[in-house]
Structures are given as structure tokens and as C-alpha cells.
Design an enzyme around this catalytic site. Structure first.
Site, PDB file in Angstrom:
ATOM      1  CG  PHE A 109      -0.245 127.809   9.119  1.00 15.49           C
ATOM      2  CD1 PHE A 109      -0.617 128.206   8.143  1.00 15.49           C
ATOM      3  CD2 PHE A 109      -0.474 126.400   8.343  1.00 15.49           C
ATOM      4  CE1 PHE A 109      -0.355 127.654   6.707  1.00 15.49           C
ATOM      5  CE2 PHE A 109      -1.053 125.524   7.223  1.00 15.49           C
ATOM      6  CZ  PHE A 109      -0.824 126.501   6.046  1.00 15.49           C
ATOM      7  CG  ASP A 169      -5.060 122.903  13.478  1.00 14.40           C
ATOM      8  OD1 ASP A 169      -4.179 121.447  13.135  1.00 14.40           O
ATOM      9  OD2 ASP A 169      -4.762 123.877  12.636  1.00 14.40           O
ATOM     10  CE  LYS A 190       1.168 119.626   7.426  1.00 16.79           C
ATOM     11  NZ  LYS A 190       0.754 121.061   7.944  1.00 16.79           N
TER      12      LYS A 190
HETATM   13  C1  LIG Z   1      -0.610 121.824   7.655  1.00 15.91           C
HETATM   14  C2  LIG Z   1      -1.262 122.454   8.641  1.00 15.91           C
HETATM   15  C3  LIG Z   1      -2.430 122.382   8.219  1.00 15.91           C
HETATM   16  C4  LIG Z   1      -2.903 122.400   6.907  1.00 15.91           C
HETATM   17  O1  LIG Z   1      -3.130 120.982   6.470  1.00 15.91           O
HETATM   18  P1  LIG Z   1      -2.747 120.977   4.957  1.00 15.91           P
HETATM   19  O2  LIG Z   1      -3.583 119.393   4.052  1.00 15.91           O
HETATM   20  O3  LIG Z   1      -2.039 121.182   4.373  1.00 15.91           O
HETATM   21  O4  LIG Z   1      -4.681 121.513   4.544  1.00 15.91           O
HETATM   22  C5  LIG Z   1      -3.988 122.912   8.867  1.00 15.91           C
HETATM   23  N1  LIG Z   1      -3.002 123.534  10.485  1.00 15.91           N
HETATM   24  C6  LIG Z   1      -2.251 122.684  10.884  1.00 15.91           C
HETATM   25  C7  LIG Z   1      -1.195 123.653  12.406  1.00 15.91           C
HETATM   26  C8  LIG Z   1      -0.805 122.564   9.865  1.00 15.91           C
HETATM   27  O5  LIG Z   1       0.713 122.386  10.019  1.00 15.91           O
END
Ligand SMILES: *Cc1c(COP(=O)(O)O)cnc(C)c1O
Length: 417
Positions: A159, A244, A273
Site C-alpha cells: 500500500f 516507504d 503521516k
Molecule cells: C498512508 C500511506 C500512504 C499514503 O499516504 P496518504 O497521506 O494517505 O496519501 C503511503 N504509504 C504508506 C505505507 C501508507 O501507510
């Protein structure tokens, strides 16, 4: 002036009081909001630390922390103070001009990451998009990949966000269905499979993009050594290792970065985040001078990226992380939580996974869906979120105390046994 302020305050209070019926709020969202989420039927109207309160005055423990965007707890006084004081000065200049918060933010974040340069954006998805663009441009201008041929390797069940390019390499049919055509240039390997990574790397490979722990997939911890071996393979083949850490980073797993569990330092961190302290959307790509040096003025940008309000808040977030207090607490309370959960004698649970204050409880299909457990926990005063039908995740704010964990365990035992 004081009187006026008080009056405004009173009016606001009355507005809330006139409309405390949670069902009415839900009705409004159902009627006027697009149905792209399926939230639990609770309407939060205020919050403090690990606790939130709904429009009807009920208190709940927040066991999701806005998908880890609220790692430091709701309304952390230092973060709120940083936001308020910056709001009184200047909030947005765009990058057409300098602002006095951006430089210190970039310096502090680079330092936290042991890196040299920062490219600020807003949402996580924009951070991932930025990393992809960086890797491709690096591939063409530094590695000599023929134009238009750059390949980025990603993992199944990833994700990384919701943009068209990012869902192009998702393996979740629901994320993709109805949204094509998709962006080419990605190859998917099974998560945790080092041989598959070895086979996938070729002379056109610019990067390997990976979550050090897969969050949305259900808190999937890769096999021991996977990240370390992947790092080595990337080094040997001049492939960028992009972590990520949008959800896994900034204290969640008991370290500043989840990569630290294997002593791995990526070429690029993607952060988001919690970087915005739960106040502003703040994301960033953090890397070396060589890699982020591929950008020239006009190549890439964002109207709000690097705005002074976001930077002022993120600087305070970084200062909180520098104390190590949140990482230490996540490690300590997380170990306790996992141990206590695993000690629960139940035949409903297939597997309990986790690192730090990030736990996935996977239920047997025969034991019902995770959503049902979340609903029962809500009625007991705890807000949790299911993912992929059978898994419930626990990810409280990192300021949670031992007593609060015990409080949560009492309720978890009630629904798990
Ligand atoms: C939440 C998340 C995203 C995307 O972040 P948004 O601020 O919702 O666009 C990307 N990668 C990971 C691992 C995430 O948990």
C-alpha cells in the site's frame, strides 16, 4: 474584544449543543459525502492524548491514531503551541519565495534521517510520487538507463497510496477496478522473497520500493534478513532502495525507522503521516545530495509543499523524536501488549503479528470478520480498525501508558475469548 471572543466561543458551544445527536452527523455525511469510506458509526468531536470523545459525550480509547498520523497523541500541547504561534506569523508563501521555517525543517529532518537533502510535499501519496519521479530521473541521468525504460520493483500486497500511478502497481483489485488505464514501469514480486528480487533486477531497474513492514496488508513483518539482503542486492546492482516509512516510521515500531530493526539504511526515505503531528499533512522524500540533486527548478513542486506552518509543526515533531521517548515507549509498551495478547487462550485467532505499538490480530475465517470485533470493541469504548476482512490492527498513540494498555487488554480479552 475579549467580550467578542467569549461570545464567539459561546455561540460555537451552542452550535455543538444544538446538534449533539451522532446519528444526525452520520446522516449528513451519508447524504452529502461520497461513499469512499465505511467508518464505524462514531462521531468524534474532541480528543486528548489517546482518548477521543463523541458528539454524545462518550469516551473512547483511540487504537488507530489516524493510521499513525497521531503518533504523539491528539492535541499534543507542544505541537498545538507550535502551530498556533506559526499561524499568527505566516502560514503560506509558496515556494516562489523563501520562508524562514523551510531551511531549519530540511536541516533537522535530514539530520534525523542521517541524510543530506529533503524534498517536502504534503500527503503520503505525493511523497511516493516524488520518490518514483526521483528514482526514474536518477535512473536516466545517473545510471544511464535508456529513456522511457526505467523499471521500479515493488511488492505484492503493497500500500503506497491512491493516485493513478500508485494504484497501477497495487495488487488489490478493489484499489484498481474501474480506474485504468494504468502507468507502466513497475514489476511486482512477492513480499519477503529475496530470490524473486534477485531475478527481477535487470539493467533497467532504477529502484526497489518497499514498506519495511506492510501496514495496510495487515502488519506483515518480512522474514528476518529480507531487508538486509535486499539492501545488499540493491547496492551490488546500483538500484535505489526506497523505504516507504510513511506509516512504519517516526517511532511506531519502537525505533525512529522500521528499517533499523535490520540495521538497514535506505537510499531514500518516504515519510508522511506522523510528520505533520496530526495537524497538517506533511510528507517528504529524504535522501542524499547525489540522488535528490537530480532536480532542477521547474522539474517538480507543490503549492503547499514546504509551507511555513507545516514546517514549524514538523520541526517540533522532529524535536519530540529526538528525545527518543516515544520510540522507547513504543518498544516497551508494544512488547508488553504483544506478550499479553499472545497469552490469551482463544481459538478465534489465527495469528498475532507486530513490532512496537503496531499489532495485527488475524482471525480465523470461521471466527467471523474483523469488523465485527471492531464493532464490539467500540461498544466497550475502544476504537480499532479492520483491514482486509480478517485482520484487526492496534496502533494507539505512542504516548499510551501501561495502565491504558491494561485497560485495553481487559476489553480485548472480552471479545477475543
Ligand atoms: C498512508 C500511506 C500512504 C499514503 O499516504 P496518504 O497521506 O494517505 O496519501 C503511503 N504509504 C504508506 C505505507 C501508507 O501507510
Amino acid at each position: 474584544m475579549t467580550l467578542q471572543a467569549e461570545e464567539t466561543c459561546n455561540t460555537e458551544t451552542m452550535d455543538h449543543a444544538a446538534d449533539t445527536n451522532g446519528a444526525a452527523h452520520i446522516d449528513l455525511v451519508e447524504t452529502y459525502g461520497a461513499h469512499n469510506y465505511h467508518p464505524l458509526p462514531v462521531v468524534v468531536s474532541s480528543a486528548d492524548g489517546v482518548w477521543v470523545e463523541d458528539a454524545d459525550g462518550n469516551r473512547y480509547m483511540d487504537m488507530l491514531a489516524a493510521y499513525s498520523a497521531v503518533n504523539f497523541g491528539h492535541c499534543h500541547p507542544e505541537l498545538i503551541a507550535a502551530a498556533k504561534s506559526q499561524m499568527d506569523r505566516v502560514t503560506l508563501t509558496s515556494r516562489a519565495f523563501h520562508n524562514d521555517q523551510l531551511g531549519p525543517f530540511c536541516r533537522d529532518l535530514a539530520d534525523l534521517c542521517g541524510m543530506e537533502m529533503v524534498l517536502p510535499m504534503n500527503t503520503g501519496a505525493e511523497g511516493v510520487e516524488t520518490a518514483i519521479k526521483t528514482a526514474r530521473k536518477w535512473g536516466y541521468t545517473r545510471k544511464g538507463i535508456p529513456s522511457g525504460r526505467a523499471k521500479i520493483i515493488v511488492c505484492a500486497d503493497n500500500f503506497h497510496g491512491r493516485t493513478t500511478t500508485i494504484i497501477s502497481f497495487s495488487t488489490d483489485p478493489q484499489c484498481r477496478s474501474g480506474f485504468g488505464p494504468f502507468t507502466p514501469g513497475f514489476e511486482i514480486i512477492p513480499y519477503g522473497n529475496i530470490e524473486a528480487l534477485r531475478r527481477s533486477i535487470d539493467e533497467h531497474t532504477a529502484a526497489f520500493l518497499v514498506e519495511p513492514i506492510q501496514g495496510e496488508a495487515g502488519i506483515i513483518v518480512p522474514p528476518d534478513g529480507f531487508l538486509r539482503h535486499a539492501r545488499t542486492l540493491c547496492c551490488e546492482n546500483r538500484v535505489l532502495f526506497i523505504a516507504d516509512e510513511i506509516q512504519s516510521g517516526l517511532g511506531r515500531t519502537g525505533f525512529t525507522f522500521a528499517c533499523e530493526h535490520e540495521g538497514v539504511k535506505p537510499d531514500m526515505y518516504i515519510l508522511g503521516k506522523a510528520l505533520g503531528g496530526g495537524i497538517m499533512p506533511v510528507s517528504a522524500v529524504v535522501s542524499t545530495r547525489d540522488i535528490l540533486g537530480v532536480f532542477s527548478p521547474g522539474d517538480h513542486g507543490s503549492t503547499f509543499g514546504g509551507n511555513p506552518l507545516a514546517c514549524a509543526i514538523a520541526r517540533r515533531v522532529i524535536a519530540l523524536l529526538k528525545t527518543n521517548q516515544y520510540q522507547d515507549n513504543a518498544r516497551e509498551q508494544g512488547e508488553y501488549l504483544l506478550k499479553q495478547l499472545r497469552a490469551i487462550n482463544t481459538d478465534k485467532v489465527k495469528q498475532i503479528r507486530g513490532r512496537g505499538l503496531w499489532v495485527g490480530i488475524e482471525f480465523h475465517v470461521t471466527a467471523g470478520k474483523a469488523r465485527e470485533y471492531c464493532t464490539r470493541l467500540k461498544d466497550l469504548g475502544m476504537l480499532c480498525k479492520d483491514t482486509h476482512e480478517q485482520t484487526m490492527r492496534l496502533a494507539p498513540p505512542l504516548c499510551i501508558t501501561r495502565e491504558e494498555i491494561d485497560w485495553a487488554l481487559e476489553r480485548l480479552r472480552k471479545v477475543l475469548i
